[in-house]
Design a protein around this motif. Sequence first.
Motif, PDB file in Angstrom:
ATOM      1  N   GLN A 122     -21.761  22.405  29.281  1.00 22.93           N
ATOM      2  CA  GLN A 122     -21.326  23.123  28.085  1.00 22.93           C
ATOM      3  C   GLN A 122     -22.085  24.425  27.938  1.00 22.93           C
ATOM      4  O   GLN A 122     -21.507  25.453  27.564  1.00 22.93           O
ATOM      5  N   ASN A 123     -23.363  24.417  28.251  1.00 21.38           N
ATOM      6  CA  ASN A 123     -24.195  25.611  28.087  1.00 21.38           C
ATOM      7  C   ASN A 123     -23.838  26.735  29.049  1.00 21.38           C
ATOM      8  O   ASN A 123     -24.232  27.885  28.830  1.00 21.38           O
ATOM      9  N   VAL A 124     -23.104  26.428  30.109  1.00 14.21           N
ATOM     10  CA  VAL A 124     -22.691  27.477  31.048  1.00 14.21           C
ATOM     11  C   VAL A 124     -21.182  27.710  31.001  1.00 14.21           C
ATOM     12  O   VAL A 124     -20.600  28.301  31.897  1.00 14.21           O
ATOM     13  N   GLY A 125     -20.550  27.214  29.933  1.00 17.05           N
ATOM     14  CA  GLY A 125     -19.152  27.509  29.712  1.00 17.05           C
ATOM     15  C   GLY A 125     -18.172  26.758  30.588  1.00 17.05           C
ATOM     16  O   GLY A 125     -17.074  27.258  30.866  1.00 17.05           O
ATOM     17  N   LEU A 126     -18.548  25.535  30.965  1.00  8.00           N
ATOM     18  CA  LEU A 126     -17.678  24.749  31.842  1.00  8.00           C
ATOM     19  C   LEU A 126     -17.424  23.365  31.262  1.00  8.00           C
ATOM     20  O   LEU A 126     -18.148  22.894  30.387  1.00  8.00           O
TER      21      LEU A 126
END
Length: 380
Positions: A122-126
């Motif tokens: 989630q923190n890397v947009g995936l």
Amino acid sequence: MVSEFENKVITCRAAVAWEAGKPLSLEEIQVAPPKAGEVRIKITNTSLCHSDSFCLSGKDYNQHFPMILGHESAGIVESVGEGVTKVAPGDHVIPLYMPECGQCPFCLSGRTNICLAISQTQNVGLMPDGTTRFSCNGKQIHHFMGISSFSEYTVVSQLSVTKIDKEAPLDKMCLIGCCIPTGYGAATKTANVFKGASVAVFGCGALGLSVIQGAKACGASRIIAIDINPEKSKISSEFGATDFVNPLDHPDKKIEDVIRGMTFLGVDFSFDTSGGRIDVMNSAFECVTIGWGTAVIISLADAGERISTVPFNMITGKKWMGCAFGGEKGSDLNTYVQSYMKGTLKIDEYITKNISLDEINEGLDDLRRGKCIREVIIMK
């Protein structure tokens, strides 16, 4: 209820952030079907939050462009992937930027609402499998906070969604996706404001008003609202503030000295919702009383910024803490929904106006300039 798009790619409209510091671009995008453990949602409403504006500015180095912003939202489940049991097509839902797996060490601790289950991706947009469900002109688009609600359709993990009462109006329920629990819960759950307490709230946007509403519900006897916009005086009092202070009216004094001068030794609780100014965070801490005073940080701050104080403040019993989503979990949100339905929780009063997706950049400008509390996008 079977969707006509089940197992198919959906083409829809979305506001895409191609790069930091630039206006959002209205694009036609493709949204892939949900994979195992995932849910595809038709977003009906999403409101504009300072977190979206902050991340678009590029001041948060953790964001990955291009991406679809938006997180304070509500919608209807369109389809679900294999193994999804939490929700079903047709359910009315609020997407969660704070997931809840119920199985990680943090969830099992009962001490926090932070969940570790999908935090890394989630923190890397995936998505949890390390891929994305969005594409535009053949280019992959990142997710945002596990939600990406500035799109007519989105895909989230089933850990990042909670089912709500179908009778509740989704154009109001979207605010329960972030601002209301984040501020209200900070007062009622994280700080646990006691009856008769004195409270200082720095910033009277949606978060600050939510803190005020929560502090009032706890029985606080004095709630001091602080904002440099004099127009916030009236609305803060409508939410429960007993006093309003504009720091610009006291050019020769530190605001913490002004607040201390209004009380005996300082307030019992303070909350910073001002939008990430380190000097304001420090002032919010300095204005609480020794012995038991507690200052709570809710605001984000620019990458690399640091807060500081002298150790003596801690020795004298003052506390400095923070929280995300007010310490609330997705499973707590129906309490907010029911409170609204019973008329004991303000939501309508936050909404300055409704807008269309085409007006999103103007809406973000209104938010930055303090011309609104919340503008809600009505999706087609």
